[in-house]
Design an enzyme around this catalytic site. Sequence first.
Site, mmCIF file in Angstrom:
data_model
loop_
_atom_site.group_PDB
_atom_site.id
_atom_site.type_symbol
_atom_site.label_atom_id
_atom_site.label_comp_id
_atom_site.label_asym_id
_atom_site.label_seq_id
_atom_site.Cartn_x
_atom_site.Cartn_y
_atom_site.Cartn_z
ATOM 1 N N GLU A 44 -41.991 -46.186 19.479
ATOM 2 C CA GLU A 44 -40.803 -44.911 19.354
ATOM 3 C C GLU A 44 -42.465 -43.854 18.653
ATOM 4 O O GLU A 44 -41.957 -42.139 18.922
ATOM 5 C CB GLU A 44 -40.076 -45.027 18.147
ATOM 6 C CG GLU A 44 -39.069 -46.208 18.483
ATOM 7 C CD GLU A 44 -38.027 -45.722 19.447
ATOM 8 O OE1 GLU A 44 -37.865 -44.410 20.175
ATOM 9 O OE2 GLU A 44 -37.361 -46.157 20.065
ATOM 10 N N TYR A 127 -34.953 -38.936 13.989
ATOM 11 C CA TYR A 127 -34.582 -39.643 14.915
ATOM 12 C C TYR A 127 -35.700 -41.134 14.552
ATOM 13 O O TYR A 127 -34.688 -42.402 15.526
ATOM 14 C CB TYR A 127 -36.043 -38.836 16.317
ATOM 15 C CG TYR A 127 -35.966 -40.059 17.334
ATOM 16 C CD1 TYR A 127 -34.227 -40.805 18.400
ATOM 17 C CD2 TYR A 127 -37.213 -40.689 17.389
ATOM 18 C CE1 TYR A 127 -34.695 -40.930 19.342
ATOM 19 C CE2 TYR A 127 -36.627 -41.722 18.992
ATOM 20 C CZ TYR A 127 -35.949 -42.014 19.842
ATOM 21 O OH TYR A 127 -36.240 -42.697 20.483
ATOM 22 N N ASP A 145 -32.547 -38.483 20.694
ATOM 23 C CA ASP A 145 -33.376 -37.495 20.858
ATOM 24 C C ASP A 145 -33.325 -36.509 21.367
ATOM 25 O O ASP A 145 -32.076 -36.256 21.703
ATOM 26 C CB ASP A 145 -34.631 -38.415 21.489
ATOM 27 C CG ASP A 145 -33.814 -39.331 22.896
ATOM 28 O OD1 ASP A 145 -32.693 -38.950 23.098
ATOM 29 O OD2 ASP A 145 -34.506 -39.862 23.687
#
Length: 296
Positions: A44, A127, A145
């Site tokens: 991520e 996020y 996102d």
Amino acid sequence: VSGPRTATEPGAIAAAANAWYAAHGRDFLWRRPGMSAWGILLIEVMAQQTQIQRAAGTALVWLERWPSPAALAAAPVAEVIKAWGRLGYPRRAVALHAAATAIAERHGDVVPADPAALTALPGIGPYTAHAVASFAYGVRVPVVDTNVRRVLHRALLGVDTLAPATRRDQELMASILPASAEETRITNVAVMELGALLCTPRSPDCEACPIRDACAWRAAGYPAAEGPRRAGQPRFEGSDRQLRGRIMALLREADVPVPRTAFDGLDPDPARLDRVLAGLAADRLAETAPGGWALP
Ligand code: SF4
């Protein structure tokens, strides 16, 4: 595929997105059950400003080399920056090293599941914190996102597309999340995938969209943006970011400190070179060493 009837049926939106994802979502290795929370965190962070396939490739190499946060924390920062290679925005490498150190020291080498504890880690924003909590641990939190935001603003607000606002966007996503944690995890991925594959910035494929009957933007005839639009990507060619990249490439390849004069060929303006070098030092990506500059 038939979509839900109205936008006032949030449960129907999630159900339609999940069903579509089961049939059309891409089968990414890192979205399969069994990927560790540490692996998901690496992917991520790397994927934030880098194309996902490239990011995942590098993350899998890192997982082999540093299978736990403590293993990464024990590596010298210079090695970590070298291993970051050309993923871009190498400050993320330094931040990952700091996050790994914090996880090893404060959380017993286990990536936390609590979004607040994740957000408290260096370099981990809302996020990434929610993505790790949801994808790795099934915590029921909204993951937003760029792709998700576009779908939400279009489908729920009927506009294309407002500037990001973390709290508002998370609340929008939360408003369509199913009650069950497992379904929520799928909805988070499904809406993200919908934005990546169908609800694209320039040519959304509304005919194939599972939530088209609920989409407020489509119903309104696709009005232009009403709010402040996101600024476009700044120009890269000739930018400080490009010069930073070139300097970092020289430093990564050198085994000994690079003399200051070796950078002269990269830019005709010595003041600009000094400013960019000072910026790299401030970001802990480079430092002065006897004879020139080196990785920290
Ligand atoms: S109907 Fe079109 S604009 Fe609306 S969410 Fe689906 S792809 Fe996006």
